[in-house]
Scaffold this motif. Sequence first.
Motif, PDB file in Angstrom:
ATOM      1  N   ALA A   1       1.824   7.504   6.660  1.00  0.00           N
ATOM      2  CA  ALA A   1       1.751   6.038   6.563  1.00  0.00           C
ATOM      3  C   ALA A   1       1.772   5.404   7.948  1.00  0.00           C
ATOM      4  O   ALA A   1       0.986   4.501   8.257  1.00  0.00           O
ATOM      5  CB  ALA A   1       2.916   5.519   5.723  1.00  0.00           C
TER       6      ALA A   1
ATOM      7  N   ASN B   1       6.240  -0.593   7.764  1.00  0.00           N
ATOM      8  CA  ASN B   1       6.322   0.689   7.071  1.00  0.00           C
ATOM      9  C   ASN B   1       7.759   0.901   6.601  1.00  0.00           C
ATOM     10  O   ASN B   1       8.657   1.087   7.414  1.00  0.00           O
ATOM     11  CB  ASN B   1       5.878   1.821   8.009  1.00  0.00           C
ATOM     12  CG  ASN B   1       5.939   3.188   7.344  1.00  0.00           C
ATOM     13  OD1 ASN B   1       6.072   3.296   6.118  1.00  0.00           O
ATOM     14  ND2 ASN B   1       5.834   4.228   8.141  1.00  0.00           N
TER      15      ASN B   1
ATOM     16  N   THR C   1       3.975  -0.842   3.656  1.00  0.00           N
ATOM     17  CA  THR C   1       3.699   0.480   3.104  1.00  0.00           C
ATOM     18  C   THR C   1       4.994   1.184   2.739  1.00  0.00           C
ATOM     19  O   THR C   1       6.057   0.887   3.297  1.00  0.00           O
ATOM     20  CB  THR C   1       2.924   1.347   4.109  1.00  0.00           C
ATOM     21  OG1 THR C   1       3.744   1.533   5.260  1.00  0.00           O
ATOM     22  CG2 THR C   1       1.626   0.697   4.534  1.00  0.00           C
TER      23      THR C   1
ATOM     24  N   LEU D   1       0.865  -1.183   0.000  1.00  0.00           N
ATOM     25  CA  LEU D   1       0.000   0.000   0.000  1.00  0.00           C
ATOM     26  C   LEU D   1       0.899   1.229   0.000  1.00  0.00           C
ATOM     27  O   LEU D   1       1.737   1.374   0.896  1.00  0.00           O
ATOM     28  CB  LEU D   1      -0.905  -0.012   1.245  1.00  0.00           C
ATOM     29  CG  LEU D   1      -1.837   1.187   1.428  1.00  0.00           C
ATOM     30  CD1 LEU D   1      -2.903   1.239   0.338  1.00  0.00           C
ATOM     31  CD2 LEU D   1      -2.514   1.140   2.794  1.00  0.00           C
ATOM     32  N   THR D   2       0.737   2.086  -1.005  1.00  0.00           N
ATOM     33  CA  THR D   2       1.622   3.262  -1.045  1.00  0.00           C
ATOM     34  C   THR D   2       0.898   4.504  -0.536  1.00  0.00           C
ATOM     35  O   THR D   2      -0.313   4.651  -0.723  1.00  0.00           O
ATOM     36  CB  THR D   2       2.137   3.519  -2.472  1.00  0.00           C
ATOM     37  OG1 THR D   2       1.107   4.146  -3.237  1.00  0.00           O
ATOM     38  CG2 THR D   2       2.585   2.245  -3.147  1.00  0.00           C
ATOM     39  N   PHE D   3       1.653   5.372   0.083  1.00  0.00           N
ATOM     40  CA  PHE D   3       1.128   6.649   0.589  1.00  0.00           C
ATOM     41  C   PHE D   3       1.816   7.773  -0.190  1.00  0.00           C
ATOM     42  O   PHE D   3       2.574   8.554   0.364  1.00  0.00           O
ATOM     43  CB  PHE D   3       1.406   6.781   2.097  1.00  0.00           C
ATOM     44  CG  PHE D   3       0.526   5.914   2.946  1.00  0.00           C
ATOM     45  CD1 PHE D   3       0.748   4.558   3.049  1.00  0.00           C
ATOM     46  CD2 PHE D   3      -0.530   6.469   3.647  1.00  0.00           C
ATOM     47  CE1 PHE D   3      -0.076   3.754   3.838  1.00  0.00           C
ATOM     48  CE2 PHE D   3      -1.367   5.681   4.439  1.00  0.00           C
ATOM     49  CZ  PHE D   3      -1.137   4.327   4.526  1.00  0.00           C
TER      50      PHE D   3
ATOM     51  N   SER E   1      -6.910   5.405   1.976  1.00  0.00           N
ATOM     52  CA  SER E   1      -5.929   4.586   2.695  1.00  0.00           C
ATOM     53  C   SER E   1      -6.586   3.862   3.866  1.00  0.00           C
ATOM     54  O   SER E   1      -6.349   2.671   4.086  1.00  0.00           O
ATOM     55  CB  SER E   1      -4.774   5.453   3.231  1.00  0.00           C
ATOM     56  OG  SER E   1      -4.204   6.188   2.200  1.00  0.00           O
TER      57      SER E   1
ATOM     58  N   THR F   1      -1.654   3.581   9.281  1.00  0.00           N
ATOM     59  CA  THR F   1      -1.540   2.121   9.376  1.00  0.00           C
ATOM     60  C   THR F   1      -1.674   1.657  10.822  1.00  0.00           C
ATOM     61  O   THR F   1      -2.392   0.692  11.098  1.00  0.00           O
ATOM     62  CB  THR F   1      -0.187   1.649   8.787  1.00  0.00           C
ATOM     63  OG1 THR F   1       0.015   2.316   7.556  1.00  0.00           O
ATOM     64  CG2 THR F   1      -0.184   0.154   8.555  1.00  0.00           C
TER      65      THR F   1
ATOM     66  N   THR G   1       6.437   5.172   0.634  1.00  0.00           N
ATOM     67  CA  THR G   1       6.039   6.446   0.059  1.00  0.00           C
ATOM     68  C   THR G   1       7.147   6.991  -0.828  1.00  0.00           C
ATOM     69  O   THR G   1       8.329   6.713  -0.600  1.00  0.00           O
ATOM     70  CB  THR G   1       5.686   7.465   1.163  1.00  0.00           C
ATOM     71  OG1 THR G   1       5.324   8.699   0.549  1.00  0.00           O
ATOM     72  CG2 THR G   1       6.837   7.706   2.113  1.00  0.00           C
TER      73      THR G   1
END
Lengths: 220, 279
Positions: free
Chosen positions: B103, B124, B91, B59-61, B75, B107, B93
């Motif tokens: 993030a 992360n 995660t 999952l990208t921020f 998100s 999260t 970014t």
Amino acid sequence: MRTTVPVIIAFLSGIVMIVSFFFNPDRTILGQIESEVLVWVTIVGGFTLLLGVVSITRVNFRSVRLQKEGWFFNLLTLISIFVMAIPSILPVSWSPLFGDREGSIYDWLFTNVDSIMMQTMFGLLAFYIASAAYRAFRARNAEATILLLTAVLVMLWRVPMGEAFLRLFSDDLPQWINSYVMNGANMSVQRGIIIGAALGAASMSLRILLGIERTYMGKG
Amino acid sequence: MNFWDKISSLDRRWIYLLVAIAVILPLIFPADFPVRITPEATQLYEAIEALPDSSVVLLTFDYYPSSTAETEPMSFAALHQLFRKDCRVFTMTTIPLGGPSIAERVTRTVAQEYGKQYGIDFVNLGYKANYVAVLKGMGTSIEAIYPTDNSGTPLAQLPMMQNIRNYKDVSFIFAVADNAIVEYWISIVNAQYGTPIGAGVTAVSAPKYYSFVSSGQMTGLLGGMKGAAEYEQLVSKPAIAMKGMGIQSLIHLLIIGLVLVGNIGYFFGKKKGTRGISV
């Protein structure tokens, strides 16, 4: 020499990335070179951030020293940079206020000052967009009228109240906008732009690799 | 100057006041609006639902704090669905300013609700400069690009990351972004490594990505706060985006109304040349 060496580095780096695409990174030396080059690139990227900080400090410090017009804002920029940066760089072992974790000075400033200011600036756009739409969005000719009508349809479709309004005319109208405006006219135009931009990027990359394009070194 | 000329040259402060009222009213008198779900949002939701339980998802921020109103609800909703399915989530970014902090906060908030543990269920990775090299390099070795996580813990010490070497070990990438980074996720990661990618983007950038969804290079798309509201509804976690639909509805209707009034004033007024006006 100052021009030749960067051109050779750009050429070799680019060629490695292109050729290695066709080889398995686990089994070939070329693939391993590619992995190594990518790690170097991220490290160089880190140093460019540092270079940015040095540059912004120099420019703002000069303005403050010479007391140029608006020097107070330059001073605020300098203070902001160092108040945010210094506590985040210092080791957490010295104090829980250092570093960038939750509860640190950096985290507090980011959450309560920086983040809020950025959101405020973005939020102000709503006021300017409303005012600009009122004053500038005119059906002056056929093209502008088509654009205006499409914009109104899409704006209605993107919100629940607007969608409910569209359904008064036909229950299929929102789906029609999704199919024919977004996945029809919009998509075909976007594809043209994307393909055009990709071709432009490919030709520019080739010019850099071959040393024809040298503006990135400050040369014409 | 006739009535319509006066309307055309309305002081912009009246417009600002109307916008302020349209924002504040739904906050004072909140109302629920039925949100119809678009096929693109459904596609994204179903793609994640179809993943085997305990799948690895990135999952990208990739967004700045300025656009959190549109992107952050995506998100949150994504994490609800992923943790509910017991997916292992890592995660990252490509945004230096705030990306890692957002993030971390988002999260950990959702992970706490589902009793997920850091290092076992989620990690992360934080930020690394030069996103093109980062995206490409992770195709060979995530550990080479991110030797440590966001807190400086070596990846080798995190149980979850021990079996995640590169994109081959990732089942799905959910990119939440407010910039052109999604194009790089598609052209570098999906095109070269075949990892399926779904994205949540700001409303202004969403039109660009319809062509990628249509070509199959993207598996689903969420556009703006409406997209976030659709996803909140899909995961049965109505939150801030659903609440924002009232404000967004009124603002859109206000702008449409202003455009209509402005055009009526333009056609019926005497002064047609209104170039160089200040907004």
